[in-house]
Design a protein around this motif. Structure first.
Motif, PDB file in Angstrom:
ATOM      1  N   SER A 300       6.199   4.551   8.154  1.00 35.63           N
ATOM      2  CA  SER A 300       5.144   3.828   8.859  1.00 35.63           C
ATOM      3  C   SER A 300       5.444   2.335   8.847  1.00 35.63           C
ATOM      4  N   SER A 301       5.135   1.667   9.957  1.00 39.98           N
ATOM      5  CA  SER A 301       5.286   0.215  10.029  1.00 39.98           C
ATOM      6  C   SER A 301       4.015  -0.437  10.550  1.00 39.98           C
ATOM      7  N   VAL A 302       2.908   0.300  10.483  1.00 42.68           N
ATOM      8  CA  VAL A 302       1.655  -0.177  11.058  1.00 42.68           C
ATOM      9  C   VAL A 302       0.656  -0.447   9.936  1.00 42.68           C
ATOM     10  N   ASP A 303       0.120  -1.659   9.899  1.00 40.67           N
ATOM     11  CA  ASP A 303      -0.833  -2.024   8.850  1.00 40.67           C
ATOM     12  C   ASP A 303      -2.022  -1.088   8.801  1.00 40.67           C
ATOM     13  N   SER A 304      -2.515  -0.687   9.969  1.00 38.25           N
ATOM     14  CA  SER A 304      -3.734   0.130  10.025  1.00 38.25           C
ATOM     15  C   SER A 304      -3.526   1.514   9.457  1.00 38.25           C
ATOM     16  N   ASP A 305      -2.253   1.915   9.278  1.00 41.68           N
ATOM     17  CA  ASP A 305      -1.978   3.237   8.707  1.00 41.68           C
ATOM     18  C   ASP A 305      -2.279   3.295   7.206  1.00 41.68           C
ATOM     19  N   ILE A 306      -2.394   2.137   6.541  1.00 42.67           N
ATOM     20  CA  ILE A 306      -2.502   2.128   5.091  1.00 42.67           C
ATOM     21  C   ILE A 306      -3.736   2.883   4.636  1.00 42.67           C
ATOM     22  N   ASP A 307      -4.910   2.391   4.951  1.00 44.46           N
ATOM     23  CA  ASP A 307      -6.151   3.069   4.575  1.00 44.46           C
ATOM     24  C   ASP A 307      -7.319   2.374   5.272  1.00 44.46           C
ATOM     25  N   PRO A 308      -7.754   2.895   6.403  1.00 45.97           N
ATOM     26  CA  PRO A 308      -8.838   2.241   7.143  1.00 45.97           C
ATOM     27  C   PRO A 308     -10.117   2.077   6.316  1.00 45.97           C
ATOM     28  N   GLN A 309     -10.333   2.961   5.327  1.00 45.45           N
ATOM     29  CA  GLN A 309     -11.549   2.862   4.519  1.00 45.45           C
ATOM     30  C   GLN A 309     -11.412   1.872   3.372  1.00 45.45           C
ATOM     31  N   ARG A 310     -10.190   1.395   3.120  1.00 45.76           N
ATOM     32  CA  ARG A 310      -9.961   0.427   2.058  1.00 45.76           C
ATOM     33  C   ARG A 310      -9.103  -0.724   2.604  1.00 45.76           C
ATOM     34  N   PRO A 311      -9.728  -1.625   3.368  1.00 50.00           N
ATOM     35  CA  PRO A 311      -8.954  -2.719   3.962  1.00 50.00           C
ATOM     36  C   PRO A 311      -8.356  -3.670   2.929  1.00 50.00           C
ATOM     37  N   GLU A 312      -8.785  -3.563   1.649  1.00 44.00           N
ATOM     38  CA  GLU A 312      -8.205  -4.405   0.606  1.00 44.00           C
ATOM     39  C   GLU A 312      -6.733  -4.063   0.353  1.00 44.00           C
ATOM     40  N   LEU A 313      -6.350  -2.825   0.670  1.00 47.47           N
ATOM     41  CA  LEU A 313      -4.977  -2.398   0.434  1.00 47.47           C
ATOM     42  C   LEU A 313      -4.061  -3.038   1.472  1.00 47.47           C
ATOM     43  N   MET A 314      -2.888  -3.489   1.005  1.00 47.29           N
ATOM     44  CA  MET A 314      -1.974  -4.233   1.878  1.00 47.29           C
ATOM     45  C   MET A 314      -0.718  -3.441   2.175  1.00 47.29           C
ATOM     46  N   HIS A 315      -0.159  -3.714   3.352  1.00 46.77           N
ATOM     47  CA  HIS A 315       1.043  -3.027   3.815  1.00 46.77           C
ATOM     48  C   HIS A 315       2.284  -3.706   3.235  1.00 46.77           C
ATOM     49  N   TRP A 316       3.253  -2.893   2.814  1.00 48.57           N
ATOM     50  CA  TRP A 316       4.539  -3.414   2.331  1.00 48.57           C
ATOM     51  C   TRP A 316       5.625  -2.609   3.016  1.00 48.57           C
ATOM     52  N   ALA A 317       6.398  -3.280   3.861  1.00 51.98           N
ATOM     53  CA  ALA A 317       7.346  -2.564   4.707  1.00 51.98           C
ATOM     54  C   ALA A 317       8.761  -2.679   4.159  1.00 51.98           C
ATOM     55  N   ALA A 318       9.587  -1.710   4.514  1.00 54.78           N
ATOM     56  CA  ALA A 318      10.985  -1.731   4.089  1.00 54.78           C
ATOM     57  C   ALA A 318      11.704  -2.953   4.626  1.00 54.78           C
ATOM     58  N   SER A 319      11.202  -3.512   5.718  1.00 55.91           N
ATOM     59  CA  SER A 319      11.836  -4.692   6.310  1.00 55.91           C
ATOM     60  C   SER A 319      11.759  -5.919   5.409  1.00 55.91           C
ATOM     61  N   GLU A 320      10.951  -5.827   4.329  1.00 58.22           N
ATOM     62  CA  GLU A 320      10.833  -6.952   3.400  1.00 58.22           C
ATOM     63  C   GLU A 320      11.981  -6.986   2.390  1.00 58.22           C
ATOM     64  N   ASN A 321      13.084  -6.350   2.725  1.00 59.23           N
ATOM     65  CA  ASN A 321      14.292  -6.370   1.908  1.00 59.23           C
ATOM     66  C   ASN A 321      14.056  -5.811   0.505  1.00 59.23           C
ATOM     67  N   PRO A 322      13.866  -4.493   0.383  1.00 57.05           N
ATOM     68  CA  PRO A 322      13.597  -3.903  -0.930  1.00 57.05           C
ATOM     69  C   PRO A 322      14.764  -4.016  -1.902  1.00 57.05           C
ATOM     70  N   ALA A 323      15.938  -4.355  -1.436  1.00 53.45           N
ATOM     71  CA  ALA A 323      17.072  -4.525  -2.352  1.00 53.45           C
ATOM     72  C   ALA A 323      17.010  -5.849  -3.105  1.00 53.45           C
ATOM     73  N   ASP A 324      16.149  -6.745  -2.679  1.00 57.68           N
ATOM     74  CA  ASP A 324      15.987  -8.039  -3.341  1.00 57.68           C
ATOM     75  C   ASP A 324      15.223  -7.837  -4.646  1.00 57.68           C
ATOM     76  N   ALA A 325      15.884  -8.058  -5.787  1.00 57.88           N
ATOM     77  CA  ALA A 325      15.270  -7.774  -7.083  1.00 57.88           C
ATOM     78  C   ALA A 325      14.001  -8.582  -7.305  1.00 57.88           C
ATOM     79  N   SER A 326      13.929  -9.789  -6.772  1.00 59.94           N
ATOM     80  CA  SER A 326      12.751 -10.621  -7.001  1.00 59.94           C
ATOM     81  C   SER A 326      11.502 -10.018  -6.390  1.00 59.94           C
ATOM     82  N   ALA A 327      11.655  -9.150  -5.395  1.00 63.06           N
ATOM     83  CA  ALA A 327      10.495  -8.512  -4.769  1.00 63.06           C
ATOM     84  C   ALA A 327       9.861  -7.459  -5.669  1.00 63.06           C
ATOM     85  N   TRP A 328      10.573  -7.034  -6.724  1.00 61.22           N
ATOM     86  CA  TRP A 328      10.095  -5.956  -7.579  1.00 61.22           C
ATOM     87  C   TRP A 328       9.573  -6.434  -8.919  1.00 61.22           C
TER      88      TRP A 328
END
Length: 520
Positions: A300-328
């Motif tokens: 999924s790459s769509v923010d609205s797919d996360i949880d429409p009933q819990r808008p506090e939850l945020m989207h984190w996409a693979a495009s944010e470079n998951p290989a970057d250790a600082s992201a973890w």
């Protein structure tokens, strides 16, 4: 002192059969002959007087030839002298020399006091309570012959409740499972409504089949209260004090908190068709108090797919470079909830980069399938990365390459084997969930058995809630040992079910009930 063991305030020590026998020998040292059995019989008699009984019929004692039967004989004598009607059925006492000496003395004292003692089994009709004093700690194989017939008769009767002495006859003290049987001598155990554990608490009372066969558990340490602090404990039974790190902060300190100080959680999973698993885990992490919760829903790459009933939850996409250790490094990762086979694609990066990892469900299955992932999992501890595995029995059996039956036959041993093999803390789910860390780990904590929870949790998604809740607690207290966090999450999860009075508990409702406990 007699005490019920429901949801203890503080952790309690559990001792194996061998440890219990050693502690019994120490308690006997320097005492008059038969003194400990007299105390055990008195404790049993007191509990019988306190329990409700069905009608005014006699109290039936099914007594074996050993010390367990001797405890029953002492209680029968004391109750008879108190004016109650008792009936003793002595099983497999072929002659007086077949009994342990203290038990033989207890039999003679009961007969001298006028207690009605019958050899062999008779029908239970009209009894107000049945006492299982057939077997004790020495059980190694399924009881057969007259003892087996007595157990079957106790289980078949519907007229009165059964109180087991020390543990239900036929149940193994160390594992909570039936003693192994065969075609001629099948496995069986007494199913009791109450169990009085004497001197020590045994692990088998609280895990495996123990909770189903013991009913309500009571303890009398017979005056040897110092053993509760013994360093030789096999395990610990979790109590309310496991929640203290998340409930003990002074009000003034809370004013300084903000979302950045409460920790971040990243939930990875929720492949197409299984979005709900990751959403439940993310909701649980949020409800547990994590400052920010991100969800990476695979595919999924769509923010609205996360949880429409819990808008506090945020989207984190693979495009944010998951290989970057600082992201973890700043995030506690909960991985595997509903991930499907797609989970395997990303798991190498997760295992290499996540500083704190809760590995659940399809993440565990991917490790079991792929040796290279197993090697990465084992390497995490050497890099100082902490991991908690949260398998149910089938997932655990896959990780140990054994059958579910083999794993369940000794849940404490299986949890420890998983922890040692994968160099991780393990939360083995099931009746009496077991939490274990690798042998020799910092802190040297013995395994823990959870005292909370019930069948209300037997619904889809409750395991995802547990994984997410664990991640949410850990994000707030990253300095705590993984076993401490896993133990708290497990107890909290079960406590919500204990306080639920309906039928099956839906996982989304479980999150809200756990959140309400958090606020209480």
């Amino acid at each position: 002192m007699l005490q019920p063991i429901d949801l203890p305030t503080h952790a309690l020590t559990l001792h194996s059969a061998a440890q219990s026998r050693a502690l019994e020998a120490a308690a006997l040292a320097g005492q008059p002959k038969g003194a400990l059995m007299e105390r055990a019989g008195l404790a049993l008699a007191r509990l019988i007087l306190a329990l409700p009984r069905r009608g005014q019929g006699p109290i039936l004692f099914a007594c074996g030839p050993g010390n367990n039967g001797g405890d029953g004989l002492v209680a029968a004598r004391l109750l008879h002298q108190h004016g109650l009607t008792v009936r003793v059925q002595l099983i497999e006492a072929r002659n007086s020399s077949s009994q342990a000496s203290d038990a033989r003395n207890a039999l003679q004292a009961a007969q001298a006091a006028g207690v009605s003692v019958h050899a062999g089994w008779q029908e239970l009709a009209g009894s107000s309570l049945a006492v299982d004093a057939l077997l004790g700690l020495g059980l190694q194989r399924a009881p057969g012959g007259a003892l087996g017939e007595a157990i079957r008769a106790l289980n078949a009767q519907q007229m009165c409740e059964v109180l087991a002495v020390d543990l239900p006859s036929g149940l193994l003290a160390d594992t909570g499972m039936h003693a192994e049987g065969d075609a001629h001598n099948p496995a069986l155990a007494v199913k009791a409504q109450h169990c009085l554990s004497l001197l020590t608490l045994k692990p088998g009372l609280f895990t495996g089949q123990g909770r189903a066969f013991c009913g309500r558990i009571w303890l009398d340490r017979l005056g040897a209260d110092g053993i509760s602090d013994s360093d030789t404990a096999t395990a610990h039974l979790l109590g309310h004090d496991s929640l203290a790190p998340w409930r003990g902060e002074p009000a003034g300190a809370r004013h300084l908190q903000h979302k950045g100080s409460q920790g971040d959680v990243l939930v990875i999973g929720g492949a197409t068709g299984m979005r709900g698993a990751a959403r439940l885990a993310a909701r649980a992490a949020l409800a547990a108090g994590a400052g920010r919760v991100y969800a990476w829903l695979l595919g999924s790459s769509v923010d609205s797919d996360i949880d429409p009933q819990r808008p506090e939850l945020m989207h984190w996409a693979a495009s944010e470079n998951p290989a970057d250790a600082s992201a973890w490094r700043a995030r506690t990762v909960v991985c595997g909830c509903g991930g499907g086979e797609a989970m395997e694609t990303y798991l190498v990066t997760v295992l290499k980069q996540a500083e704190r990892l809760v590995l659940d469900a399809d993440g565990l299955n991917a490790v079991a399938r792929a040796p290279e992932l197993g090697a990465q999992l084992q390497a995490r501890a050497a890099r100082g990365q902490a991991t908690v595995l949260t398998p149910h029995p089938l997932e655990a059996a896959r990780l140990l390459a054994c059958s579910v039956a083999e794993l369940q036959s000794n849940r404490l041993r299986a949890a420890q084997a998983l922890a040692d093999r994968w160099h991780c803390t393990v939360l083995l789910k099931g009746s009496g969930s077991v939490i274990a860390s690798p042998s020799g780990a910092a802190g040297g904590a013995a395994p823990a058995i959870n005292s909370s929870g019930n069948a209300a949790l037997a619904t889809a998604g409750t395991g995802d809630v547990l994984a997410g809740w664990l991640g949410g607690l850990w994000a707030q207290k990253p300095e705590l040992p993984a076993q401490t966090v896993a133990s708290a999450a497990c107890f909290w999860h079960g406590l919500a079910a204990e306080q639920y009075s309906g039928g099956p508990l839906r996982a989304a409702d479980l999150v809200e009930r756990m959140h309400a406990l958090h606020q209480g």
